[in-house]
Design an enzyme around this catalytic site. Structure first.
Site, short mmCIF file in Angstrom:
data_model
loop_
_atom_site.label_atom_id
_atom_site.label_comp_id
_atom_site.label_asym_id
_atom_site.label_seq_id
_atom_site.Cartn_x
_atom_site.Cartn_y
_atom_site.Cartn_z
N TRP A 1 15.17 4.83 0.34
CA TRP A 1 14.63 5.04 1.68
C TRP A 1 15.67 5.70 2.58
CZ3 TRP A 1 14.35 0.41 -1.02
CH2 TRP A 1 13.07 0.06 -1.48
N HIS B 1 9.46 0.97 5.61
CA HIS B 1 8.24 0.54 4.92
C HIS B 1 7.68 -0.69 5.65
CE1 HIS B 1 11.14 -1.81 1.96
NE2 HIS B 1 11.46 -1.98 3.23
N ARG C 1 10.77 7.80 7.87
CA ARG C 1 11.74 8.20 6.85
C ARG C 1 12.48 9.44 7.33
NH1 ARG C 1 9.43 6.28 1.54
NH2 ARG C 1 8.81 4.17 2.14
N GLN D 1 1.58 2.86 6.27
CA GLN D 1 1.51 2.09 5.03
C GLN D 1 0.67 0.84 5.24
OE1 GLN D 1 5.47 1.03 3.65
NE2 GLN D 1 5.57 2.84 2.34
N VAL E 1 10.47 -6.95 -6.20
CA VAL E 1 9.50 -7.49 -7.16
C VAL E 1 10.09 -7.52 -8.56
CG1 VAL E 1 7.32 -7.01 -5.96
CG2 VAL E 1 8.46 -5.18 -7.26
N ALA F 1 2.90 -8.73 -4.53
CA ALA F 1 2.98 -7.87 -3.35
C ALA F 1 2.62 -6.46 -3.76
CB ALA F 1 4.37 -7.92 -2.74
#
Ligand code: DAH
Length: 356
Positions: free
Chosen positions: A165, A186, A212, A226, A269, A323
């Site tokens: 990012w 995000h 971004r 998002q 994750v 998620a």
């Protein structure tokens, strides 16, 4: 002659006169003048008055009765005159209204209707699908702390994953309590903010704008939207993740959509995956839209990393979660075959109007 006139004669004449007066009165039309009629019947030398002159020839005791009758007749005729006048006035009024009526059927000047921006439309559609599956819509701040945007999402300072990012810093001072202040890259920090304040189970979707620091091109914008999703409960499994996202994809892209999960890496994750759908343009055979692969990448997802659960004081031995995160404009581009993300921010009415 006058001597021979009897009371009965005068009464009969009065009655005849009244009938005649009524008959004539009824024949008047809106335009006619009633004053002649008034003079004829009610005037000082009118027909009723003339009749009353004959009263003198009557025996004294009969005069009051006949006189009274004559007055009653006069009063009734005066009343009838007024009524007729009123009726004629009403008629005239109606005529006037008719003549002067506005033609309200004339088409008005067209008013240009606005509409929701295509991003808002698709966002509402996405949120609706998850709301029907029991997810609650929540929001978080666009100006965020390093702590939420990175640190608590298992992306420590100096970790190479930060390169995923390109970040706009508002105040790059890592010595602050929550680290630097930045524009969120995000919507994942909303996960952390919710879990921090809510005991499980949680089931949320978090829409919002993200930033971004990158050069724009057909598939990159510095600002876009998002939707983040999160579900945590005891025994939440990858099967739940696949079921929810498959239902989502079929709702949005059609019941025949096939869904593919590929291994991928996101720090927050484990395991992580990228979800693709079968190309809804060619049905998977390969075309320009899917770059001849038959598949379209739609979002990133995975099982919430134990480090993230620990950071918000959820016991990873008791709870598990999944998620996911997707780009809203990207979903709209896939759904409608739009080939340049910059259309969403050009404010070109020719583009926007295609989404009525
Ligand atoms: N936050 C990621 C991004 O902006 C998207 C994402 C991927 C979100 C995987 C997730 C996830 O919650 O599990 O690129």
């Amino acid at each position: 002659m006058a001597d021979e006139t009897t009371a009965a004669d005068i009464v009969a004449q009065l009655e005849a006169l009244e009938r005649e007066a009524h008959d004539r009165l009824e024949q008047f039309t809106a335009e006619s003048d009633l004053s002649e009629w008034r003079t004829d019947y009610l005037g000082r030398s009118g027909k009723v008055t003339q009749l009353l002159r004959g009263l003198g020839g009557l025996p004294k005791e009969e005069r009051p009765r006949v006189g009274q009758l004559a007055n009653t007749v006069k009063a009734r005729l005066a009343e009838a005159l007024e009524a007729q006048q009123a009726a004629l006035r009403r008629g005239q009024h109606a005529e006037t209204l008719k003549a002067e009526a506005l033609d309200v059927t004339l088409p008005g000047a067209p008013v240009r209707m606005g509409q929701l921006h295509p991003t808002t439309q698709i966002l509402n559609e996405i949120l609706g699908i998850f709301e029907r599956m029991g997810f609650m819509v929540v929001e978080g701040p666009e100006v965020e702390w390093d702590r939420y945007n990175f640190a608590m999402l298992n992306i420590p300072a100096n970790h190479p994953a930060r390169d995923m990012w390109d970040t706009f810093y508002v105040d790059a001072d890592p010595t602050k309590n929550f680290g630097s202040m930045l524009l969120r890259t995000h919507t994942s920090p909303v996960q952390v903010r919710i879990m921090e304040n809510t005991p499980p189970p949680v089931r949320i979707v978090a829409p919002g704008r993200v930033y971004r620091n990158e050069a724009t091109d057909a598939s990159h914008e510095a600002i876009f939207y998002q939707v983040e999703g999160l579900a945590v409960d005891e025994r939440t499994s990858m099967a739940d993740l696949k079921g929810v996202l498959t239902a989502f994809a079929r709702d949005l892209f059609g019941a025949n959509t096939r869904v593919r999960f590929n291994c991928s890496y996101f720090p927050f994750v484990e395991p992580g995956a990228e979800v693709s759908i079968s190309c809804h343009v060619c049905g998977g055979d390969g075309c320009r839209v899917c770059k001849h692969t038959g598949w379209l990448e739609v979002l990133g997802c995975g099982m919430v990393h134990p480090n993230v659960l620990e950071a918000v004081n959820y016991d990873p031995a008791q709870y598990a979660g999944f998620a996911f995160g997707m780009g809203v404009e990207r979903i709209a581009m896939l759904k409608y075959g739009i080939d340049d993300i910059r259309y969403f921010y050009n404010n070109d009415i020719r583009f926007l109007q295609q989404f009525r």
